[in-house]
Motif scaffolding. Structure first.
Motif, PDB file in Angstrom:
ATOM      1  N   LYS A  29       1.286   4.090  -3.042  1.00 23.03           N
ATOM      2  CA  LYS A  29       1.033   5.511  -2.788  1.00 23.03           C
ATOM      3  C   LYS A  29       2.092   6.406  -3.431  1.00 23.03           C
ATOM      4  N   LEU A  30       3.280   5.810  -3.724  1.00 18.75           N
ATOM      5  CA  LEU A  30       4.327   6.585  -4.401  1.00 18.75           C
ATOM      6  C   LEU A  30       3.848   7.028  -5.786  1.00 18.75           C
ATOM      7  N   SER A  31       3.110   6.146  -6.452  1.00 24.47           N
ATOM      8  CA  SER A  31       2.640   6.449  -7.817  1.00 24.47           C
ATOM      9  C   SER A  31       1.256   7.065  -7.846  1.00 24.47           C
ATOM     10  N   ILE A  32       0.441   6.625  -6.901  1.00 27.57           N
ATOM     11  CA  ILE A  32      -0.992   6.996  -6.963  1.00 27.57           C
ATOM     12  C   ILE A  32      -1.364   7.857  -5.768  1.00 27.57           C
ATOM     13  N   GLN A  33      -1.858   9.065  -6.067  1.00 29.29           N
ATOM     14  CA  GLN A  33      -2.316   9.919  -4.963  1.00 29.29           C
ATOM     15  C   GLN A  33      -3.680  10.501  -5.271  1.00 29.29           C
ATOM     16  N   LEU A  72       0.842  -1.205   0.000  1.00 29.65           N
ATOM     17  CA  LEU A  72       0.000   0.000   0.000  1.00 29.65           C
ATOM     18  C   LEU A  72       0.877   1.255   0.000  1.00 29.65           C
ATOM     19  N   GLU A  73       1.910   1.254   0.855  1.00 21.70           N
ATOM     20  CA  GLU A  73       2.820   2.409   0.900  1.00 21.70           C
ATOM     21  C   GLU A  73       3.531   2.572  -0.437  1.00 21.70           C
ATOM     22  N   ALA A  74       3.939   1.455  -1.031  1.00 15.18           N
ATOM     23  CA  ALA A  74       4.640   1.501  -2.325  1.00 15.18           C
ATOM     24  C   ALA A  74       3.725   2.075  -3.410  1.00 15.18           C
TER      25      ALA A  74
END
Ligand code: ZN
Length: 322
Positions: free
Chosen positions: A318-322, A314-316
């Motif tokens: 979030k790097l691409s998708i906000q 999930l954290e990973a």
């Protein structure tokens, strides 16, 4: 004579007693300390199947895993010892015939009358594998006919479908060990509550995502993407050994360059060579998105379980998708 006869009888009886004692000694010892072989023996295929089963059984069963840590489940072939282990188990848990492709032939070759077989994906509608975008456009309808789509087995990566897999596993454990039904029910419910919490975290994170596209080497995240309205763009195929052609790689570079992609995701237990090449060519960064198909030694030592691996994912993302 009489004395001798008496002596003979006594020695015969004491001999018999000694013989009986020798025979029963090991079992007396076993019942003193709960022996491992008295526990329900459960054999699972790869990590999420192992973790889900552990969460339902806790200490009530002896749960083992066939795919060794750090190796990739897609290429796994069971050894003769693994097959014997399945044969001797009370319960055997696998994800699906599309993931553990060796399961049907193994189950045909062994006597499973005393083994409860759990297909954890039973009752779950599996997705067809997605093809590379340009391939879809090239196919006309006639070419599509008779072409069999691969079925996508990566259902454990959707926290909602994972709950259904837990239910299937729970039912298998109850079938093999009905005396502990209440315990399995209780443990399964507790774990499913944690999976619901995970689902809520994912849903909240991507609720307002404007560009929910992510690029991954291994096409393992279609169910996850479906669940949270994300768009998976995969470099390779459904299996980790499916490699892209040079033209597909060029296509992918163009896509990355025109879509402002910042990260390329790769798995932990597979080669990252293709992702690295693409990242260099397109000046993007690499990040781990774990299909949880094999747990690395390091993760095992750090106690990273399914829930933790999914939160890391999930954290990973979030790097691409906000
Ligand atoms: Zn996979």
């Amino acid at each position: 004579m009489r004395k001798l006869h008496k002596w003979l009888s006594i020695s015969a009886v004491s001999g018999l007693v000694f013989f009986l004692a020798a025979c029963t000694a090991p079992t007396t010892e076993e019942s003193g300390a709960p022996a491992e072989e008295d526990k329900l023996q459960v054999v699972t295929t790869f990590y999420p199947m192992y973790d889900f089963t552990k969460q339902v059984a806790l200490d009530n069963a002896d749960v083992s895993i066939l795919v060794p840590s750090g190796t990739d489940t897609h290429g796994f072939e069971p050894s003769a010892k693994d097959v014997a282990q399945i044969q001797e188990a009370d319960v055997f848990v696998y994800n699906s015939e599309e993931m553990e492709t060796w399961v049907p032939s193994i189950l045909e070759s062994i006597d499973t009358t005393d083994v409860v077989i759990v297909n954890a994906s039973e009752g779950i509608e599996l997705l067809e594998g997605s093809h590379a975008e340009e391939e879809e456009q090239d196919h006309d309808h006639e070419a599509e006919e008779g072409h069999s789509h691969e079925v996508d087995p990566h259902i454990w990566l959707d926290p909602v479908l994972a709950q259904e897999e837990v239910t299937n596993i729970k039912e298998g454990l109850i079938e093999a060990d009905s005396e502990n039904e209440a315990l399995y029910e209780e443990n399964a419910t507790a774990f499913q509550t944690e999976l619901q919490q995970l689902d809520e975290e994912y849903a909240a994170a991507f609720e307002t995502a404007e560009n929910p596209t992510f690029v991954t080497q291994h096409a393992a995240f279609a169910y996850l993407a479906d669940r949270y309205d994300l768009h998976q763009v995969a470099i390779s195929g459904l299996s980790t050994d499916a490699e892209p052609s040079p033209s597909e790689l060029t296509e992918m570079s163009n896509f990355i360059n025109t879509q402002n992609v910042e990260y390329i995701y790769f798995g932990k237990t597979t080669s990252s060579a293709i992702s690295e090449t693409l990242a260099n060519e397109t000046n993007t960064q690499l990040a781990v998105l774990d299909p949880i198909e094999g747990v690395t030694e390091a993760d095992q030592e750090a106690g990273v379980d399914y829930l933790q691996a999914m939160r890391n994912n999930l954290e990973a993302l979030k790097l691409s998708i906000q």
